[in-house]
Design a protein around this motif. Sequence first.
Motif, PDB file in Angstrom:
ATOM      1  N   ASP A 351       0.831  -1.209   0.000  1.00 47.40           N
ATOM      2  CA  ASP A 351       0.000   0.000   0.000  1.00 47.40           C
ATOM      3  C   ASP A 351       0.865   1.258   0.000  1.00 47.40           C
ATOM      4  N   THR A 352       1.962   1.212   0.746  1.00 46.77           N
ATOM      5  CA  THR A 352       2.843   2.382   0.792  1.00 46.77           C
ATOM      6  C   THR A 352       3.526   2.565  -0.556  1.00 46.77           C
ATOM      7  N   LEU A 353       3.917   1.446  -1.155  1.00 51.20           N
ATOM      8  CA  LEU A 353       4.548   1.497  -2.472  1.00 51.20           C
ATOM      9  C   LEU A 353       3.584   2.098  -3.500  1.00 51.20           C
ATOM     10  N   MET A 354       2.322   1.664  -3.437  1.00 48.54           N
ATOM     11  CA  MET A 354       1.332   2.170  -4.406  1.00 48.54           C
ATOM     12  C   MET A 354       0.993   3.638  -4.133  1.00 48.54           C
ATOM     13  N   ALA A 355       0.996   4.019  -2.867  1.00 47.85           N
ATOM     14  CA  ALA A 355       0.759   5.425  -2.530  1.00 47.85           C
ATOM     15  C   ALA A 355       1.888   6.283  -3.099  1.00 47.85           C
ATOM     16  N   LEU A 356       3.105   5.758  -3.002  1.00 46.05           N
ATOM     17  CA  LEU A 356       4.259   6.481  -3.550  1.00 46.05           C
ATOM     18  C   LEU A 356       4.155   6.576  -5.075  1.00 46.05           C
ATOM     19  N   THR A 357       3.698   5.491  -5.688  1.00 42.93           N
ATOM     20  CA  THR A 357       3.515   5.492  -7.141  1.00 42.93           C
ATOM     21  C   THR A 357       2.508   6.572  -7.532  1.00 42.93           C
ATOM     22  N   LEU A 358       1.416   6.636  -6.776  1.00 42.49           N
ATOM     23  CA  LEU A 358       0.378   7.637  -7.058  1.00 42.49           C
ATOM     24  C   LEU A 358       0.946   9.051  -6.916  1.00 42.49           C
ATOM     25  N   ALA A 359       1.680   9.275  -5.831  1.00 44.55           N
ATOM     26  CA  ALA A 359       2.240  10.621  -5.609  1.00 44.55           C
ATOM     27  C   ALA A 359       3.212  10.979  -6.727  1.00 44.55           C
ATOM     28  N   THR A 360       3.967   9.983  -7.197  1.00 43.08           N
ATOM     29  CA  THR A 360       4.910  10.229  -8.294  1.00 43.08           C
ATOM     30  C   THR A 360       4.134  10.613  -9.553  1.00 43.08           C
TER      31      THR A 360
END
Length: 609
Positions: A351-360
Motif C-alpha cells: 500500500d505504501t509502495l502504491m501510494a508512492l507510485t500515485l504521488a509520483t
Amino acid sequence: MCGIVGITSFQNVVPRILKGLACLEYRGYDSAGIATIDDGNFEVRRAVGKLKNLKDVTHLNPLQGNIGVGHTRWATHGVPNEINAHPHSNDYVSVVHNGIIENHAELRKSLENKGYVFVSQTDTEVIVYLFTEYLKEGKEPLLALQSVLGDITGAFAFAIILKQNPDVMLVARQGSPLVIGIGQDEMYIGSDALVVSLWTDKVIYLNEGDYAILTPASYQVYNQKHHKISVEVKTVEFKENAVGKGNYNHFMQKEIFEQPKVIGETLLHYADHENFTTKLTTKADWKNAPRLSIVACGTSYYAGMVAKYWFEKYAHIPVDVDIASEFRYRDGVFLDKGITLVISQSGETIDTLMALTLATEQKQQTIAIVNVPESSIARLASDVLMTYAGPEIGVASTKAFTAQLTVLANIVIYAARQRGVMSLTQEKELLTDLFTVPGLIMTVLQNEAEVHKIALSLEKADGVLFIGRGTNFPVALEGALKLKEISYIHAEGYAAGELKHGPIALIDQETPVIVNAPSNDKWFEKTLSNVQEVVARGATVICLVDVIGQQALEANHIPNITLKMPMCSTFVAPIVYAISMQLIAYHTALLRGTDVDQPRNLAKSVTVE
Ligand code: M6R
C-alpha cells in the motif's frame, strides 16, 4: 508475507534450502514447503504450521537434489493446509509464488475448460498449468515464461523449476521483491537479500517486470520488453550477528536493546555532533512546498503522526498524515510543489509502495524513509533517507520506529531552516536534545524489573487503554498496537482529551489505563486531569512519568502504578517513551507465552493489499 528461496547447483541443495526457509520465517507464514528434482523426478514435501513440521516431514521422508525451491506461505487464497502450501507442482513444473495473481479466476476457468483439474484453492496453481500448456505446445522454457507473464496480472514474484530442464530455474518479479545471488558454480534466489547473503555477497535486485533464467553457472536477466539486459551486481554486507539473536531470547528483545546504538548510528549519519547541526539534506524544495503529505502503515504511520506535530510546530508547514491503504484510494488533492513523504521499514509494503507510485504520477516531490536499501520503495522515491537500524526481524517493529523518528526529527530541522523559520540557536537546542536520546534509552532499558511488575498487572486483562496528548498520543497508539499484536490483548490508544467523548464508557476496575505523561510538556496538567477522571471511575492507572510527574501524582493523591521515566525534553519524549511501550508489550507477551517474534496471522512485510 510469503518467502521464496531457491538454489541451482552441482551439489545437494536441501539442507541449505531448509536453512534459507528459517531465514525467511520472520516474514510471517502458516505453512512451508520444498521441491527438488532428483533423478529426473520432482520431490515435494509440504507441511502446515511451523518450519519444524516441514523439517520433521523431510526427516521421515528425506529428499535431495541439485536444484530446489522452498517457500513459506502466508495464506491469501485458500486456508493454510498442506494442499494449498507451495510448491505447487505437476509432472512438468514446480512453482513457488509470492503475491496475488489478480486474474486467477478467469485463468482458472479457461484452464479447467482445457481439462486441467485444480487441486488447491490457490491463485498460484494457474501458473503451473499455464506453463504446462505452453511447454506442451513445444515452447522453450524462456518463451513459455514470456507467454505466462503475458497472461497474468497482479503483483507477484515467482520461481519455477522444470522437470525437462533439471538445472534451469526461471524467476520473475512484478510488484513483489526478488533477489538473485551469484555464487561459485551455483545461483540463488530469495525474497530478500538477507536469505541469499547466507551464501554469497553478490546480488542482483530485479527491477519491476524483470525476469531471468538461471543455471548453476549462468544467469541472464530480461526486462519487461523481453530485451536481454545487463544488470548491476551489488555487494551486500550484513554485519556479523545482524541476523542472529545473539544472547537474547527473542529478536524483538535484541532489537529493543539495540536502540541506543541504532539511534547513535542514525544520528552519526544525519547530524554533526560537534556543531549540533543537522547534516541531512533533501532534494525537495521545502521553501515553496504548500503542504507535506506523510503516508505509511502501522507503526511507520505512527512515526508519521509524531512528525506531524514536529513539522507544524518547527517548520510551519501544513501536514496531512494518511494510512497508505486509504491514501491510495481516496481521491485526494495534490497541490503543485507538494511533498509526499512515505515511511516504511521494509520498503516493500504494497500500500505504501502504491501510494508512492500515485504521488509520483501526481508530480509530487517524493521522499522515502526506509530501512532496507534497494527495496522497492527506496528505488522509486526521488529522495531516499535510510534508517540505520540494521535488519529488523521481529514482526513487531521497534528499533525501526525510533530510527524513523530520529530521521524525521532531522528532516524537520532541515525543512525549518529551508523555510527560514528556525534559528541556529534553536537547531542547536534540538540537536543537543537528540544527542541525549541514546543515553536516555539506556536508562529506560534498565527499568525492566519495574516493567515486569506492570506486565503482571496486564497479563490477565481483557482490554487495556493507552492515552497521551500531543506527540505522546501517537506513542499511545503505538503502545496499543505493540500490546495487541504480540500479546493478543485487546488494546486501544486514545488522545487523552478524547476519552470523555466515548471511550471512558469502557473504564471499569478490570481495564488498566496506561498513561504517557512527561511533566515538562504543555499537556501535562491536562493529562493529569484525564487521569483523575479515569481513577474516579475505578480504573487501575499505570503512569509513565518522570520525577516531577511522580510528585504531582502524589500531591494530588492519585493512586497509580508508576513507571519512572527519565526527565527529557518535549521534543525527544516520544522516542524515549516508545521504548517503555515496547518493553511493556514484550514482558506481557512473555507472561502470556505467545510467539513474540512471529505472532499469529502477522507478516513482517505486507506485500499484498
Ligand atoms: O515495513 P513497513 O514499515 O512499511 O510496515 C508497516 C507495518 O506493516 C508495520 O509497521 C506493522 O504495523 C508492524 N507489525 C508493527 O509492529
